[in-house]
Design a protein around this motif. Structure first.
Motif, PDB file in Angstrom:
ATOM      1  N   GLY A 168      -0.735   9.816  -5.599  1.00 26.66           N
ATOM      2  CA  GLY A 168      -1.757   9.311  -4.925  1.00 26.66           C
ATOM      3  C   GLY A 168      -1.195   9.503  -3.382  1.00 26.66           C
ATOM      4  N   TYR A 174      -5.360   6.610  -6.762  1.00 24.67           N
ATOM      5  CA  TYR A 174      -4.572   5.455  -7.447  1.00 24.67           C
ATOM      6  C   TYR A 174      -5.228   5.031  -8.586  1.00 24.67           C
ATOM      7  N   ASN A 180      -0.895   1.352  -5.093  1.00 21.80           N
ATOM      8  CA  ASN A 180      -1.502   2.034  -3.932  1.00 21.80           C
ATOM      9  C   ASN A 180      -0.803   1.820  -2.693  1.00 21.80           C
TER      10      ASN A 180
END
Length: 222
Positions: A168, A174, A180
């Motif tokens: 990510g 994500y 995240n």
């Protein structure tokens, strides 16, 4: 003792239906992703390779696949055992259970599916988990949950979280908002990751307890 309902035929049928449900749910969603109809929680115009990568990055998809493999193996041999199978089985069970819980209580408000995509989404997050959980209780096989298998199975979600955060940070994708790192920052994502693994351990421990309760010899009364 194989399970609460010691019927090999019943077990074969149930596990086969579970595997078929996984195939239909995952296969339909995958077809939609390939057709660029739906990916994740919304449409995407990304290249096919990227869409496929993102699709298989979801813990839900991985959990369903593990359930499908385990169910297929049990459909062929309902009393199956072995070190590798035990790890696969408990990983599938705690994975699909947490998938159901997390989706129902946390992620469902974020979903934006319609039509066939909505049906396959229900299959992935509700139908397969219910089939898997009920089948495990009724048909087992029991006992199959050991502490060694449980802790080895936790390598998967631990690796999943690490890989998800790393990829990510590189790609910006994500699969879930609680990992995240760009939005939440490393400390929060670390806490979330530890919390998820702890939840999976708790669910797996609950399965071990139930496994023991189901498989323990019944006391005879005189």
């Amino acid at each position: 003792m194989i399970g609460i309902v010691p019927s090999r035929t019943g077990a074969r049928i149930w596990h086969a239906l579970t595997a078929l449900t996984v195939l239909l749910a995952v296969g339909t969603q995958l077809a939609l992703v390939i057709g660029d109809v739906n990916i994740g929680f919304g449409p995407s115009n990304a290249p096919l390779g990227q869409r496929l990568f993102e699709f298989f990055s979801y813990f839900t998809v991985q959990s369903n696949i593990f359930v499908g493999i385990a169910a297929g193996l049990l459909a062929a041999r309902p009393d199956r055992d072995g070190a590798y199978f035990r790890v696969l089985r408990i990983a599938a069970m705690f994975g699909i259970t947490v998938t159901l819980l997390m989706y129902h209580f946390v992620l469902s408000p974020l979903a934006n599916f319609t039509g066939v995509a909505s049906a396959s989404n229900i299959g992935l997050h509700y139908v397969v988990p219910i089939f898997a959980i009920v089948g495990w209780i009724l048909f087992g096989p029991h006992p199959r949950v050991s502490w060694k298998a449980l802790f080895l199975a936790l390598i998967w979600p631990g690796a999943f979280i690490i890989v998800t955060v790393v990829q990510g940070a590189v790609t910006g994708f994500y699969p879930y908002p609680f990992v995240n790192i760009d939005v939440l920052g490393f400390p929060t994502v670390l806490i979330n990751g530890v919390g998820i693994v702890a939840l999976l351990l708790a669910v797996g421990s609950a399965y071990k307890l139930i496994d023991w309760l189901i498989s323990r010899p019944k006391k005879r009364t005189t």
